[in-house]
Scaffold this active site. Sequence first.
Site, PDB file in Angstrom:
ATOM      1  N   LYS A  73       0.839  -1.197   0.000  1.00 23.94           N
ATOM      2  CA  LYS A  73       0.000   0.000   0.000  1.00 23.94           C
ATOM      3  C   LYS A  73       0.867   1.238   0.000  1.00 23.94           C
ATOM      4  CE  LYS A  73      -4.549   0.883   0.529  1.00 23.94           C
ATOM      5  NZ  LYS A  73      -5.704   0.054   0.161  1.00 23.94           N
ATOM      6  N   GLY A  83     -20.381   7.128   5.082  1.00 22.57           N
ATOM      7  CA  GLY A  83     -19.378   7.501   4.076  1.00 22.57           C
ATOM      8  C   GLY A  83     -19.898   7.269   2.670  1.00 22.57           C
ATOM      9  N   GLY A 105     -18.467   8.087  -0.429  1.00 25.80           N
ATOM     10  CA  GLY A 105     -17.427   8.351  -1.426  1.00 25.80           C
ATOM     11  C   GLY A 105     -17.483   7.379  -2.579  1.00 25.80           C
ATOM     12  N   ASN A 106     -16.301   6.948  -3.037  1.00 27.81           N
ATOM     13  CA  ASN A 106     -16.198   6.111  -4.236  1.00 27.81           C
ATOM     14  C   ASN A 106     -16.922   4.780  -4.105  1.00 27.81           C
ATOM     15  OD1 ASN A 106     -14.634   8.106  -5.295  1.00 27.81           O
ATOM     16  ND2 ASN A 106     -12.677   7.076  -4.911  1.00 27.81           N
ATOM     17  N   VAL A 107     -17.075   4.285  -2.870  1.00 29.06           N
ATOM     18  CA  VAL A 107     -17.792   3.022  -2.671  1.00 29.06           C
ATOM     19  C   VAL A 107     -19.190   3.275  -2.099  1.00 29.06           C
ATOM     20  CG1 VAL A 107     -17.799   0.773  -1.538  1.00 29.06           C
ATOM     21  CG2 VAL A 107     -15.625   1.779  -2.283  1.00 29.06           C
TER      22      VAL A 107
END
Length: 353
Positions: free
Chosen positions: A78, A180, A182-184
């Site tokens: 990562k 959350g 966001g992207n997911v």
Amino acid sequence: MEELLRTWDGENVLIRHDAETGAWIFLAVHDRTLGMALGGCRLNIYSSPEDGLRDALRLSRIMTFKWAASGLPFGGGKGVLAVPGLLTPAARERLLLRFADMVDSLGGRYGTGADLGTTARDMNVIGRRTRWVFGRTPDEGGSGDPGPWTALGVLSGIRAACAHVFGAAELTGRTVLIQGLGNVGGPLAQLLATAGAELLVSDAIPTRAAEIAAATGAHVVAPEHVYQTECDVFAPCAIGGILNARSIPRFRCRIVAGSANNQLEHDADALGLHRAAVLYVPDFVINAGGAIAHAGLELLGWDRPQVEARVRGLEPAVMEMLRSAAERAEPPQHEAMRRAERVIASAKEQVAV
Ligand code: PHE
């Protein structure tokens, strides 16, 4: 930082202080027993460089388990770009290019991709300096944003958990709270709304929550009320560490199943959830959809229907895993960890022979 590195069980970390932006760059390669290290690049503001390093170490480790659990031949790694504050677009781009040079210097031992704070367009920038980048935009030859694939995997895992707890995978009328968007979390909200779930959404950015709520018919929950809100499924799709000794006693959900990496603050919190009769679907099992899509589309020669079948396959896989955990009267986290460790250990044995 010395203490963090001493107690980490991974391979090595490349560390650089970026003079122009004041950012710390951490590139952690955790384990390559199964194959090259593959994992996204996170760009975030941390309260200290140590916190950035800690995140890189923990995130690279969870990538190792994610690949082992998904049965694909890759290892854990990562990148973390710990920026001191908001950067101008030009400074941000130069930082990404310097990170790309670091990735490239590893010659294929590590491949990067998008994560919290980075996008497919950022991967295009990184791709100017290294071929070891996944998830560029499709017009640049990449597989694009992994978020929708991760969301599809989370949906499959939520269905499996509902089948396990309530006896039916159908989500009509089930209350699901997403933390959350966001992207997911954003694409997950759409999928859940289509599946007929009663949707509750929360985000640190109020306008983002309002937008998704308007598009999906969801109700907005204020961030400070998330943990004590009654629901069938709580889906954490923002940051890690939210399952802890402070939040667990407040939970009024039956299932925790979401995409965030490293949801457990400590390993022992898995037992805390188990004792509180909350079924926790291990993050590294349920959030593998994006990783599977990148590997499948860019390295393994799969087409989109093959990827979709594999990601939807998380539903029976999670069901089976939950069943064997229940038979042992254990938290699913223990079962999933044991399985992943077994995959890596048996690969190590083969190498030794
Ligand atoms: N960042 C995502 C994850 O944590 C997707 C990703 C996987 C990106 C693998 C790059 C490589 O799973």
